[in-house]
Write a protein that holds these residues in place. Structure first.
Motif, PDB file in Angstrom:
ATOM      1  N   ALA A  80       7.475  57.792  33.992  1.00 19.54           N
ATOM      2  CA  ALA A  80       8.526  58.514  34.720  1.00 19.54           C
ATOM      3  C   ALA A  80       9.834  58.594  33.930  1.00 19.54           C
ATOM      4  CB  ALA A  80       8.750  57.866  36.086  1.00 19.54           C
ATOM      5  N   PRO A  81      10.316  57.500  33.307  1.00 18.42           N
ATOM      6  CA  PRO A  81      11.549  57.640  32.504  1.00 18.42           C
ATOM      7  C   PRO A  81      11.403  58.596  31.338  1.00 18.42           C
ATOM      8  CG  PRO A  81      11.143  55.335  33.022  1.00 18.42           C
ATOM      9  CD  PRO A  81       9.922  56.089  33.434  1.00 18.42           C
ATOM     10  N   ILE A  82      10.221  58.594  30.692  1.00 15.65           N
ATOM     11  CA  ILE A  82      10.012  59.522  29.576  1.00 15.65           C
ATOM     12  C   ILE A  82      10.049  60.968  30.077  1.00 15.65           C
ATOM     13  CG2 ILE A  82       8.352  60.312  27.852  1.00 15.65           C
ATOM     14  CD1 ILE A  82       7.469  57.459  27.484  1.00 15.65           C
ATOM     15  N   ALA A  83       9.361  61.212  31.178  1.00 20.22           N
ATOM     16  CA  ALA A  83       9.346  62.573  31.729  1.00 20.22           C
ATOM     17  C   ALA A  83      10.751  63.009  32.137  1.00 20.22           C
ATOM     18  CB  ALA A  83       8.397  62.634  32.925  1.00 20.22           C
ATOM     19  N   TYR A  84      11.512  62.097  32.710  1.00 25.31           N
ATOM     20  CA  TYR A  84      12.886  62.448  33.116  1.00 25.31           C
ATOM     21  C   TYR A  84      13.777  62.694  31.905  1.00 25.31           C
ATOM     22  CZ  TYR A  84      17.343  62.224  35.569  1.00 25.31           C
ATOM     23  OH  TYR A  84      18.583  62.519  36.068  1.00 25.31           O
ATOM     24  N   SER A  85      13.565  61.924  30.842  1.00 25.99           N
ATOM     25  CA  SER A  85      14.342  62.139  29.613  1.00 25.99           C
ATOM     26  C   SER A  85      14.031  63.506  29.009  1.00 25.99           C
ATOM     27  CB  SER A  85      14.051  61.028  28.604  1.00 25.99           C
ATOM     28  OG  SER A  85      14.442  59.768  29.107  1.00 25.99           O
ATOM     29  N   VAL A  86      12.754  63.871  28.995  1.00 32.06           N
ATOM     30  CA  VAL A  86      12.376  65.201  28.500  1.00 32.06           C
ATOM     31  C   VAL A  86      13.025  66.286  29.359  1.00 32.06           C
ATOM     32  CG1 VAL A  86      10.446  66.776  28.116  1.00 32.06           C
ATOM     33  CG2 VAL A  86      10.223  64.356  27.502  1.00 32.06           C
ATOM     34  N   TYR A  87      13.027  66.063  30.649  1.00 34.59           N
ATOM     35  CA  TYR A  87      13.665  67.032  31.558  1.00 34.59           C
ATOM     36  C   TYR A  87      15.160  67.167  31.261  1.00 34.59           C
ATOM     37  CZ  TYR A  87      15.672  68.807  35.919  1.00 34.59           C
ATOM     38  OH  TYR A  87      16.390  69.512  36.845  1.00 34.59           O
ATOM     39  N   LEU A  88      15.839  66.034  31.066  1.00 35.12           N
ATOM     40  CA  LEU A  88      17.274  66.081  30.766  1.00 35.12           C
ATOM     41  C   LEU A  88      17.554  66.783  29.443  1.00 35.12           C
ATOM     42  CD1 LEU A  88      18.551  62.515  31.759  1.00 35.12           C
ATOM     43  CD2 LEU A  88      18.975  64.666  32.956  1.00 35.12           C
ATOM     44  N   SER A  89      16.665  66.597  28.465  1.00 34.55           N
ATOM     45  CA  SER A  89      16.910  67.168  27.146  1.00 34.55           C
ATOM     46  C   SER A  89      16.842  68.685  27.130  1.00 34.55           C
ATOM     47  CB  SER A  89      15.898  66.605  26.144  1.00 34.55           C
ATOM     48  OG  SER A  89      14.589  67.067  26.438  1.00 34.55           O
ATOM     49  N   LEU A  90      16.331  69.283  28.187  1.00 37.89           N
ATOM     50  CA  LEU A  90      16.210  70.733  28.244  1.00 37.89           C
ATOM     51  C   LEU A  90      17.415  71.399  28.892  1.00 37.89           C
ATOM     52  CD1 LEU A  90      12.462  71.023  29.323  1.00 37.89           C
ATOM     53  CD2 LEU A  90      13.415  71.093  27.015  1.00 37.89           C
ATOM     54  N   PHE A  91      18.415  70.592  29.275  1.00 36.95           N
ATOM     55  CA  PHE A  91      19.594  71.133  29.947  1.00 36.95           C
ATOM     56  C   PHE A  91      20.839  70.719  29.179  1.00 36.95           C
ATOM     57  CE2 PHE A  91      16.332  71.030  33.137  1.00 36.95           C
ATOM     58  CZ  PHE A  91      16.556  72.136  33.930  1.00 36.95           C
ATOM     59  N   ARG A  92      21.944  71.344  29.522  1.00 30.94           N
ATOM     60  CA  ARG A  92      23.230  71.023  28.908  1.00 30.94           C
ATOM     61  C   ARG A  92      24.322  71.168  29.961  1.00 30.94           C
ATOM     62  NH1 ARG A  92      24.420  74.336  23.710  1.00 30.94           N
ATOM     63  NH2 ARG A  92      22.714  72.978  22.989  1.00 30.94           N
ATOM     64  N   ASP A  93      25.190  70.167  30.014  1.00 29.89           N
ATOM     65  CA  ASP A  93      26.292  70.177  30.979  1.00 29.89           C
ATOM     66  C   ASP A  93      27.490  70.869  30.344  1.00 29.89           C
ATOM     67  OD1 ASP A  93      27.799  69.765  33.175  1.00 29.89           O
ATOM     68  OD2 ASP A  93      28.047  67.601  32.921  1.00 29.89           O
ATOM     69  N   GLN A  94      27.825  72.052  30.823  1.00 30.49           N
ATOM     70  CA  GLN A  94      28.898  72.858  30.255  1.00 30.49           C
ATOM     71  C   GLN A  94      30.094  72.883  31.192  1.00 30.49           C
ATOM     72  OE1 GLN A  94      27.044  76.654  29.608  1.00 30.49           O
ATOM     73  NE2 GLN A  94      25.871  75.956  27.836  1.00 30.49           N
ATOM     74  N   LEU A  95      31.284  73.089  30.601  1.00 33.67           N
ATOM     75  CA  LEU A  95      32.499  73.140  31.399  1.00 33.67           C
ATOM     76  C   LEU A  95      32.481  74.314  32.372  1.00 33.67           C
ATOM     77  CD1 LEU A  95      35.180  72.285  28.665  1.00 33.67           C
ATOM     78  CD2 LEU A  95      34.235  70.780  30.434  1.00 33.67           C
ATOM     79  N   ILE A  96      31.928  75.437  31.900  1.00 35.62           N
ATOM     80  CA  ILE A  96      31.836  76.629  32.746  1.00 35.62           C
ATOM     81  C   ILE A  96      30.361  76.889  33.039  1.00 35.62           C
ATOM     82  CG2 ILE A  96      32.311  79.091  32.935  1.00 35.62           C
ATOM     83  CD1 ILE A  96      34.599  78.731  30.987  1.00 35.62           C
ATOM     84  N   GLY A  97      30.025  76.831  34.295  1.00 34.83           N
ATOM     85  CA  GLY A  97      28.652  77.075  34.680  1.00 34.83           C
ATOM     86  C   GLY A  97      27.879  75.819  35.031  1.00 34.83           C
ATOM     87  N   GLY A  98      28.440  74.658  34.753  1.00 38.80           N
ATOM     88  CA  GLY A  98      27.764  73.413  35.106  1.00 38.80           C
ATOM     89  C   GLY A  98      26.540  73.161  34.241  1.00 38.80           C
TER      90      GLY A  98
END
Length: 308
Positions: free
Chosen positions: A45-63
């Motif tokens: 589960a932690p590995i899968a969640y880490s892979v999930y997080l790596s596909l996103f980016r937290d931006q100032l505009i747009g979240g």
């Protein structure tokens, strides 16, 4: 005239199909079920969640925005990441052979039966492994200090100026000394345990043939513990790429020598907890995990081929 009739075919009862929900088919799952559940939640589960997080980016505009593999492309072009990876690779090439070599020599000395006080030396050498890494690093860090500790006392007592072990040029060597002090006993125990299970008949045959101690070591002992050598090497490789405690603690004593990207794990930690870049931190962690896995597999495969 009587005609002989062929014997009647023996009727066989059709085999009973296995009942649905046969208890025997669930016995194995009953034994491994708890482990599978814990393994899934703690490891997968932690590995899968880490892979999930790596596909996103937290931006100032747009979240938080889905960016696909952009984080991986950024990591592969990150000079700070490659600098830290190069540093631990150099650490691996120098420190691990020295540590394993010392551990092997100690294990061979203990196994030879010619060392007086064998049990005392075995416990003494293994004892540093029982010291927590934080405590060991703090202890060595204060001894390294030029304004306090052992180096400072030597300078004051002898009127000399020893090189600063926490300087930028020597801090990696100082970390290697700490790690070697911590894990020589652990690896020694692995080698010593493997040496103790070698059949004594091989030693008797070598003695009859007139083989010396060096010949016994090279022809009998080292080939017999090849598996232990491979395992210890793999553990050391994984530990090197996970190097974190020592740089993190020594940074408080030498902030100019150890930066936040000194090792890949330290860089990942700094990105996540100091820079709040959780997505990019997960990406770097996954890349390091893949690199570690590939190198460990190559070492294991090469060791198995040699042992064939």
């Amino acid at each position: 005239m009587t005609t002989l009739q062929p014997p009647a075919a023996v009727k066989r009862r059709p085999a009973r199909p296995p009942a649905k929900g046969d208890r025997r088919s669930w016995t194995g799952w009953g034994f491994i079920g708890p482990f599978v559940v814990v393994f899934a939640f703690v490891f997968l589960a932690p590995i899968a969640y880490s892979v999930y997080l790596s596909l996103f980016r937290d931006q100032l505009i747009g979240g938080t925005t889905f960016v696909g593999l952009d984080n991986y492309q950024q990591a592969l072009q990150d000079d700070r990441f490659w600098t830290s990876l190069t540093r631990v690779s150099l650490f691996l090439l120098v420190q691990v052979p020295i540590m394993l070599g010392i551990a092997l020599l100690v294990a061979l000395a203990l196994d030879s039966g010619r060392l007086y006080g064998r049990d005392f030396f075995r416990i003494s050498i293994f004892l540093p492994y029982a010291v927590p890494a934080v405590v060991a690093t703090l202890m060595w860090g204060f001894m390294y200090g030029t304004r306090f500790g052992l180096v400072s006392d030597i300078n004051d007592a002898l009127g000399v100026s020893l090189p600063n072990p926490l300087s930028p040029d020597l801090v990696l060597t100082s970390i290697g000394n700490i790690v070697t002090w911590e894990f020589v006993g652990y690896n020694m125990l692995i080698f010593y345990s493997a040496l103790r299970v070698i059949p004594h008949s091989l030693y008797e045959a070598a003695q009859i043939d007139g083989a010396g101690q060096i010949r016994v070591i090279t022809a009998i002992k080292l080939p017999a513990i090849r598996g232990a050598l491979v395992i210890a090497t793999i553990f050391s490789i994984i530990g090197t790429f996970q190097l974190f405690n020592e740089p993190n603690i020594l940074q408080k004593l030498a902030p100019n020598s150890i930066t936040t990207d000194y090792t890949p794990n330290f860089y990942t930690y700094s990105l996540s907890f100091s820079g709040q870049q959780h997505n990019y931190s997960a990406t770097v962690a996954i890349i390091m995990g893949l690199i570690t896995m590939v190198i460990a597999y190559v070492v294991q495969l090469r060791g198995m081929r040699k042992g064939a």
